[in-house]
Design a protein around this motif. Structure first.
Motif, PDB file in Angstrom:
ATOM      1  N   TRP A 231      43.556  40.956 -77.159  1.00 32.40           N
ATOM      2  CA  TRP A 231      42.504  41.775 -76.557  1.00 32.40           C
ATOM      3  C   TRP A 231      41.739  40.951 -75.529  1.00 32.40           C
ATOM      4  N   LEU A 232      41.799  41.367 -74.287  1.00 31.11           N
ATOM      5  CA  LEU A 232      41.022  40.730 -73.222  1.00 31.11           C
ATOM      6  C   LEU A 232      40.345  41.822 -72.419  1.00 31.11           C
ATOM      7  N   MET A 243      41.632  47.039 -63.801  1.00 32.60           N
ATOM      8  CA  MET A 243      42.082  47.480 -65.115  1.00 32.60           C
ATOM      9  C   MET A 243      42.352  46.264 -66.011  1.00 32.60           C
ATOM     10  N   SER A 244      41.579  46.111 -67.058  1.00 29.05           N
ATOM     11  CA  SER A 244      41.752  44.979 -67.957  1.00 29.05           C
ATOM     12  C   SER A 244      42.895  45.233 -68.930  1.00 29.05           C
ATOM     13  N   PRO A 245      43.463  44.164 -69.511  1.00 28.32           N
ATOM     14  CA  PRO A 245      44.481  44.354 -70.563  1.00 28.32           C
ATOM     15  C   PRO A 245      43.970  45.234 -71.699  1.00 28.32           C
ATOM     16  N   ALA A 246      42.710  45.061 -72.082  1.00 25.41           N
ATOM     17  CA  ALA A 246      42.144  45.872 -73.163  1.00 25.41           C
ATOM     18  C   ALA A 246      42.137  47.353 -72.806  1.00 25.41           C
ATOM     19  N   GLN A 247      41.867  47.656 -71.548  1.00 23.33           N
ATOM     20  CA  GLN A 247      41.865  49.065 -71.124  1.00 23.33           C
ATOM     21  C   GLN A 247      43.264  49.667 -71.188  1.00 23.33           C
ATOM     22  N   HIS A 248      44.281  48.851 -70.925  1.00 24.24           N
ATOM     23  CA  HIS A 248      45.646  49.369 -71.061  1.00 24.24           C
ATOM     24  C   HIS A 248      46.002  49.537 -72.538  1.00 24.24           C
ATOM     25  N   HIS A 249      45.473  48.682 -73.397  1.00 26.38           N
ATOM     26  CA  HIS A 249      45.648  48.886 -74.843  1.00 26.38           C
ATOM     27  C   HIS A 249      45.080  50.255 -75.241  1.00 26.38           C
ATOM     28  N   ILE A 250      43.916  50.565 -74.700  1.00 28.67           N
ATOM     29  CA  ILE A 250      43.293  51.863 -74.960  1.00 28.67           C
ATOM     30  C   ILE A 250      44.239  52.992 -74.543  1.00 28.67           C
ATOM     31  N   HIS A 251      44.905  52.811 -73.428  1.00 31.98           N
ATOM     32  CA  HIS A 251      45.840  53.833 -72.937  1.00 31.98           C
ATOM     33  C   HIS A 251      46.968  54.078 -73.934  1.00 31.98           C
ATOM     34  N   HIS A 252      47.374  53.042 -74.670  1.00 28.23           N
ATOM     35  CA  HIS A 252      48.468  53.161 -75.639  1.00 28.23           C
ATOM     36  C   HIS A 252      47.984  53.600 -77.025  1.00 28.23           C
ATOM     37  N   SER A 253      46.699  53.728 -77.198  1.00 28.80           N
ATOM     38  CA  SER A 253      46.132  54.034 -78.509  1.00 28.80           C
ATOM     39  C   SER A 253      46.485  55.453 -78.962  1.00 28.80           C
TER      40      SER A 253
END
Length: 322
Positions: A231-232, A243-253
């Motif tokens: 998470w970054l 777009m942060s890596p964490a925001q892309h994690h959100i996209h995959h949630s």
């Protein structure tokens, strides 16, 4: 097969040494260094009790059945990309020259705003223009891939990952990849054609290491962390632009509140403009994949390839039976 075709068979093994590949060894190394900094500074807000090796390479992630399936699928998708997708994309007409020529014909004017500034100025301006147009093209297709039920069946392959690893970037259906590259090619060709007509084509846009400058910097500054367990998150204001890596994690949630959020690639302000931005304030523990256990339908390389067609056929049969 020709000698070139024989060489293309080895493409999956050469990808880590191709500078335009996201998993090029240099970009993987830079992501590891960034992850090390995140770990040492405690920026991830994840479990601080694990040692460095467990933090960087957790067995639960990299040995997960979902990850194993995409390792295998990588070889299949890479061969399809080099033998099918790229030839189709390269065969598309040069829209930039067509658009520029057409505008000249209907206006009887060539390069009405020919830039007389130093060459470096033209380099910079064209590079920024192409970067913005390319990122907007990605956003538009990505939005369409989620909102169209037909396109979603193919894009769903990428979202079926229960865990995220750098190899997840290759977990894309060939049809999804073909559509996204086609949209990007058409939009970039159209917009670049307008640029050539207005300002001339004396120079090309900037590249570093043989890669467009914005892509090179994006890959070098932790792009691989987008598909990872690390998470970054960027500062709140910065996350409205990049777009942060964490925001892309959100996209995959799989959390409903995260659905159809953060479609951007490098830039997040398209999401901000069009109302699809989600910026996490703090660390959020996430689960990835598809809801209701649907990820199980994509549990091996063959299913990753054929499941979208099965789903579309089943949906068609249900429609005609009504």
């Amino acid at each position: 097969m020709t000698q070139m075709q024989n060489l293309r068979i080895f493409y999956p093994f050469l990808v880590p040494f191709i500078s335009s590949s996201e998993i090029h060894w240099l970009y993987i190394l830079s992501a590891l260094l960034l992850a090390l900094i995140v770990y040492k500074l405690g920026l991830s807000q994840q479990d601080k009790q694990v040692n460095l090796r467990e933090y960087l390479f957790p067995k639960a992630v990299y040995s997960h059945p979902s990850a194993i399936a995409e390792y295998k699928y990588y070889f299949l998708s890479s061969l399809l990309e080099i033998f099918v997708i790229l030839p189709v994309i390269l065969s598309l007409p040069n829209l930039a020259n067509i658009i520029s020529h057409y505008l000249t014909e209907i206006t009887y004017v060539t390069t009405p705003f020919l830039i007389t500034h130093p060459q470096w100025y033209h380099y910079v301006m064209l590079s920024i223009f192409v970067a913005l147009a390319g990122d907007l093209a990605y956003y538009c297709y990505h939005y369409l891939a989620h909102r169209s039920s037909f396109f979603w069946e193919f894009h769903k392959v990428h979202h079926s990952a229960d865990v995220l690893t750098p190899m997840t970037v290759y977990r894309s259906h060939p049809f999804d990849l073909l559509l996204s590259m086609s949209v990007a090619t058409v939009m970039l060709g159209f917009t670049t054609g307008i640029w050539i007509y207005l300002f001339g084509n004396e120079v090309s846009h900037l590249s570093i290491y043989g890669v467009d400058w914005e892509i090179f910097l994006f890959y070098l500054t932790g792009a691989n962390l987008r598909h990872s367990h690390i998470w970054l998150n960027y500062p709140y204001a910065v996350s409205h632009v990049l777009m942060s890596p964490a925001q892309h994690h959100i996209h995959h949630s799989v959390e409903p509140k995260h659905y159809d959020k953060n479609f951007g690639y490098i830039l997040s302000f398209w999401d901000w403009i069009f109302g699809t931005l989600y910026v996490p304030r703090n660390y959020e523990k996430l689960s990835f994949g598809l809801a209701n256990g649907e990820s199980n339908l994509f549990n091996n390389p063959i299913n990753l390839l054929v499941q979208p067609f099965k789903s579309i056929w089943q949906s068609y049969k249900q429609q005609i039976s009504k």
